[in-house]
Write a protein that holds these residues in place. Structure first.
Motif, PDB file in Angstrom:
ATOM      1  N   VAL A 142       0.824  -1.202   0.000  1.00 22.23           N
ATOM      2  CA  VAL A 142       0.000   0.000   0.000  1.00 22.23           C
ATOM      3  C   VAL A 142       0.863   1.258   0.000  1.00 22.23           C
ATOM      4  O   VAL A 142       1.765   1.406   0.821  1.00 22.23           O
ATOM      5  CB  VAL A 142      -0.944   0.026   1.223  1.00 22.23           C
ATOM      6  N   ILE A 143       0.589   2.141  -0.956  1.00 18.79           N
ATOM      7  CA  ILE A 143       1.219   3.463  -0.996  1.00 18.79           C
ATOM      8  C   ILE A 143       0.137   4.498  -0.768  1.00 18.79           C
ATOM      9  O   ILE A 143      -0.768   4.657  -1.589  1.00 18.79           O
ATOM     10  CB  ILE A 143       1.908   3.730  -2.352  1.00 18.79           C
ATOM     11  N   LYS A 144       0.203   5.182   0.352  1.00 22.83           N
ATOM     12  CA  LYS A 144      -0.726   6.279   0.626  1.00 22.83           C
ATOM     13  C   LYS A 144      -0.145   7.552   0.025  1.00 22.83           C
ATOM     14  O   LYS A 144       0.903   8.017   0.452  1.00 22.83           O
ATOM     15  CB  LYS A 144      -0.949   6.437   2.130  1.00 22.83           C
ATOM     16  N   LYS A 180      -2.258  18.427 -10.428  1.00 25.15           N
ATOM     17  CA  LYS A 180      -1.623  17.573  -9.422  1.00 25.15           C
ATOM     18  C   LYS A 180      -2.550  16.417  -9.040  1.00 25.15           C
ATOM     19  O   LYS A 180      -2.117  15.262  -8.950  1.00 25.15           O
ATOM     20  CB  LYS A 180      -1.269  18.367  -8.170  1.00 25.15           C
ATOM     21  N   GLY A 181      -3.813  16.729  -8.828  1.00 30.00           N
ATOM     22  CA  GLY A 181      -4.777  15.701  -8.466  1.00 30.00           C
ATOM     23  C   GLY A 181      -4.935  14.653  -9.550  1.00 30.00           C
ATOM     24  O   GLY A 181      -4.988  13.446  -9.270  1.00 30.00           O
ATOM     25  N   GLN A 182      -4.994  15.107 -10.802  1.00 34.58           N
ATOM     26  CA  GLN A 182      -5.124  14.178 -11.923  1.00 34.58           C
ATOM     27  C   GLN A 182      -3.839  13.378 -12.133  1.00 34.58           C
ATOM     28  O   GLN A 182      -3.879  12.202 -12.511  1.00 34.58           O
ATOM     29  CB  GLN A 182      -5.477  14.947 -13.198  1.00 34.58           C
ATOM     30  N   GLY A 183      -2.698  14.021 -11.869  1.00 34.70           N
ATOM     31  CA  GLY A 183      -1.422  13.314 -11.969  1.00 34.70           C
ATOM     32  C   GLY A 183      -1.326  12.186 -10.961  1.00 34.70           C
ATOM     33  O   GLY A 183      -0.823  11.097 -11.268  1.00 34.70           O
ATOM     34  N   ALA A 184      -1.810  12.435  -9.754  1.00 29.29           N
ATOM     35  CA  ALA A 184      -1.793  11.410  -8.710  1.00 29.29           C
ATOM     36  C   ALA A 184      -2.668  10.222  -9.103  1.00 29.29           C
ATOM     37  O   ALA A 184      -2.294   9.056  -8.898  1.00 29.29           O
ATOM     38  CB  ALA A 184      -2.267  12.010  -7.384  1.00 29.29           C
ATOM     39  N   ARG A 222       0.457  -5.864  -7.498  1.00 28.50           N
ATOM     40  CA  ARG A 222       1.292  -6.062  -6.304  1.00 28.50           C
ATOM     41  C   ARG A 222       1.407  -4.776  -5.485  1.00 28.50           C
ATOM     42  O   ARG A 222       1.820  -4.810  -4.329  1.00 28.50           O
ATOM     43  CB  ARG A 222       2.684  -6.556  -6.714  1.00 28.50           C
ATOM     44  N   VAL A 223       1.070  -3.650  -6.100  1.00 25.54           N
ATOM     45  CA  VAL A 223       1.054  -2.360  -5.400  1.00 25.54           C
ATOM     46  C   VAL A 223      -0.352  -1.771  -5.485  1.00 25.54           C
ATOM     47  O   VAL A 223      -0.976  -1.801  -6.549  1.00 25.54           O
ATOM     48  CB  VAL A 223       2.066  -1.376  -6.006  1.00 25.54           C
ATOM     49  N   LYS A 224      -0.825  -1.255  -4.379  1.00 20.00           N
ATOM     50  CA  LYS A 224      -2.095  -0.545  -4.341  1.00 20.00           C
ATOM     51  C   LYS A 224      -1.822   0.889  -3.908  1.00 20.00           C
ATOM     52  O   LYS A 224      -1.235   1.120  -2.846  1.00 20.00           O
ATOM     53  CB  LYS A 224      -3.062  -1.215  -3.359  1.00 20.00           C
ATOM     54  N   VAL A 225      -2.214   1.844  -4.738  1.00 15.41           N
ATOM     55  CA  VAL A 225      -2.008   3.260  -4.424  1.00 15.41           C
ATOM     56  C   VAL A 225      -3.330   3.860  -3.953  1.00 15.41           C
ATOM     57  O   VAL A 225      -4.324   3.828  -4.668  1.00 15.41           O
ATOM     58  CB  VAL A 225      -1.487   4.038  -5.652  1.00 15.41           C
ATOM     59  N   GLU A 226      -3.324   4.378  -2.742  1.00 14.75           N
ATOM     60  CA  GLU A 226      -4.492   5.060  -2.186  1.00 14.75           C
ATOM     61  C   GLU A 226      -4.249   6.563  -2.232  1.00 14.75           C
ATOM     62  O   GLU A 226      -3.320   7.050  -1.587  1.00 14.75           O
ATOM     63  CB  GLU A 226      -4.742   4.609  -0.744  1.00 14.75           C
ATOM     64  N   VAL A 227      -5.047   7.284  -2.994  1.00 15.01           N
ATOM     65  CA  VAL A 227      -4.871   8.732  -3.147  1.00 15.01           C
ATOM     66  C   VAL A 227      -5.829   9.469  -2.207  1.00 15.01           C
ATOM     67  O   VAL A 227      -7.037   9.197  -2.202  1.00 15.01           O
ATOM     68  CB  VAL A 227      -5.119   9.171  -4.605  1.00 15.01           C
ATOM     69  N   ALA A 282       3.908   7.818   8.199  1.00 14.06           N
ATOM     70  CA  ALA A 282       2.445   7.714   8.277  1.00 14.06           C
ATOM     71  C   ALA A 282       1.810   7.730   6.897  1.00 14.06           C
ATOM     72  O   ALA A 282       0.724   7.195   6.692  1.00 14.06           O
ATOM     73  CB  ALA A 282       1.881   8.853   9.125  1.00 14.06           C
ATOM     74  N   VAL A 283       2.482   8.358   5.921  1.00 14.93           N
ATOM     75  CA  VAL A 283       2.122   8.275   4.508  1.00 14.93           C
ATOM     76  C   VAL A 283       3.403   7.970   3.740  1.00 14.93           C
ATOM     77  O   VAL A 283       4.508   8.200   4.236  1.00 14.93           O
ATOM     78  CB  VAL A 283       1.471   9.578   3.966  1.00 14.93           C
ATOM     79  N   GLN A 284       3.246   7.463   2.537  1.00 12.13           N
ATOM     80  CA  GLN A 284       4.428   7.083   1.765  1.00 12.13           C
ATOM     81  C   GLN A 284       4.784   8.082   0.664  1.00 12.13           C
ATOM     82  O   GLN A 284       5.931   8.164   0.248  1.00 12.13           O
ATOM     83  CB  GLN A 284       4.214   5.694   1.135  1.00 12.13           C
TER      84      GLN A 284
END
Length: 334
Positions: A27-29, A40-44, A58-63, A83-85
């Motif tokens: 998990v990548i927060k 920036k929001g759309q890039g994320a 294998r990776v889950k990105v939580e925006v 606390a965030v990545q």
């Protein structure tokens, strides 16, 4: 707040280590402070899509947009504590962290074109700046654009003499303070969220920002004149917790680097489009008169602001400022 961040960091560290070894979804927060419909929001979101696809799940990105997790002043500490990545803070945020070299991006007319900017951010200078983040527990992945700035006020700003005595809003920055003083204006530090009301009430006479920010925040409704001066730049750095990043399997890291490269192209192209569209929308509104500096007028502005570079050598670094200017010279700028 620090206790909250610490507790989250401890829990996240356990999760990260478990995921990294087990090869189950890591998990990548990805936390940021702006809306999802911004570049920036759309890039994320694009990074999330590309990263999950490139790693076959294998990776889950939580925006987390709009400061859902942390506010502007809290997010870097949260990143450092794990606390965030991942974050994408404004480049101006690294000066207060003790890395004043990043204030080079605030210098007026240090980037005479987007091509020069790209040579810096995608070249050795950009990489060297990112290395300076590593002792702080931060790794830099990419530079994302917001765009070049315009000046606005309730009077035409065509010559540097037009700034004399004006109260001009700035971000908290020694460089921007010096910039406004060099123009004869009185710099006023105000949070971004307070700018519209300050302009409307006359607490400040004007300010500087990118066209997209001026439009989306409706600043043009309370400013009669806007000058497309391109005198300064606003950008972001996509950064990760270094311990987390270094602990990832090599193949995962490679896949994420590729995803970030593609997301960066997307976000930066979107930023340019948004600024162009915003400027046209402001023009069509009829509420603000837009003025474009002639080459001669821009040369006068640059002449007035050039001493700021010399003034900031002791703060930012003479060698760094000279290195950026050499990139300009390679492309024929003097």
């Amino acid at each position: 707040m620090k206790l909250k961040i610490l507790l989250l960091a401890l829990s996240c560290t356990v999760i990260v280590c478990t995921n990294a070894f087990a090869q189950t979804p890591i998990v990548i927060k990805f936390s940021h402070v702006v809306a999802q419909d911004t570049p920036k929001g759309q890039g994320a979101l694009r990074f999330k899509e590309l990263a999950e696809k490139a790693t076959n799940g294998r990776v889950k990105v939580e925006v987390y947009p709009n400061s859902q997790l942390y506010k502007d002043k809290e997010e870097l500490e949260a990143l450092q504590m794990g606390a965030v990545q991942m974050l994408a803070p404004s480049l101006s945020k690294f000066g207060p962290l003790g890395i004043r070299e990043f204030e080079v991006f605030d210098l007026p007319y240090i980037f005479p074109s987007h091509e020069v900017l790209t040579r810096v951010t995608e070249g050795q200078i950009g990489r060297d700046l990112f290395k300076k983040l590593e002792p702080k527990g931060i790794a830099g992945l990419a530079y994302w654009d917001n765009g070049f700035k315009a000046m606005s006020a309730n009077k035409p700003l065509k010559t540097t003499a037009d700034f004399k005595g004006l109260k001009m809003r700035i971000q908290s920055s020694k460089v921007l303070d010096a910039q406004m003083r060099a123009l004869g204006a009185n710099p006023q530090v105000l949070p971004f969220s307070e700018v519209y009301q300050a302009l409307q009430s006359g607490v400040v006479d004007g300010g500087e920002n990118t066209p997209s920010n001026i439009y989306t925040q409706k600043m043009y409704e309370v400013q009669k004149y806007l000058t497309t001066s391109d005198h300064g730049y606003i950008g972001y750095a996509v950064v990760v917790n270094k311990k987390f990043w270094d602990g990832l399997p090599a193949d995962i890291r490679t896949a994420l680097e590729g995803a970030m490269k593609e997301a960066t192209k997307y976000a930066n192209a979107l930023a340019q489009q948004d600024n162009d569209k915003a400027l046209e929308a402001i023009r069509k509104s009829g509420k603000t008169t837009i003025y474009k500096l002639s080459d001669a007028e821009k040369a006068d502005w640059r002449k007035a602001l050039l001493p700021v570079q010399k003034q900031m050598e002791g703060r930012i670094g003479k060698d760094l400022i000279e290195a950026v200017n050499k990139e300009s010279a390679k492309l024929g700028y003097k």
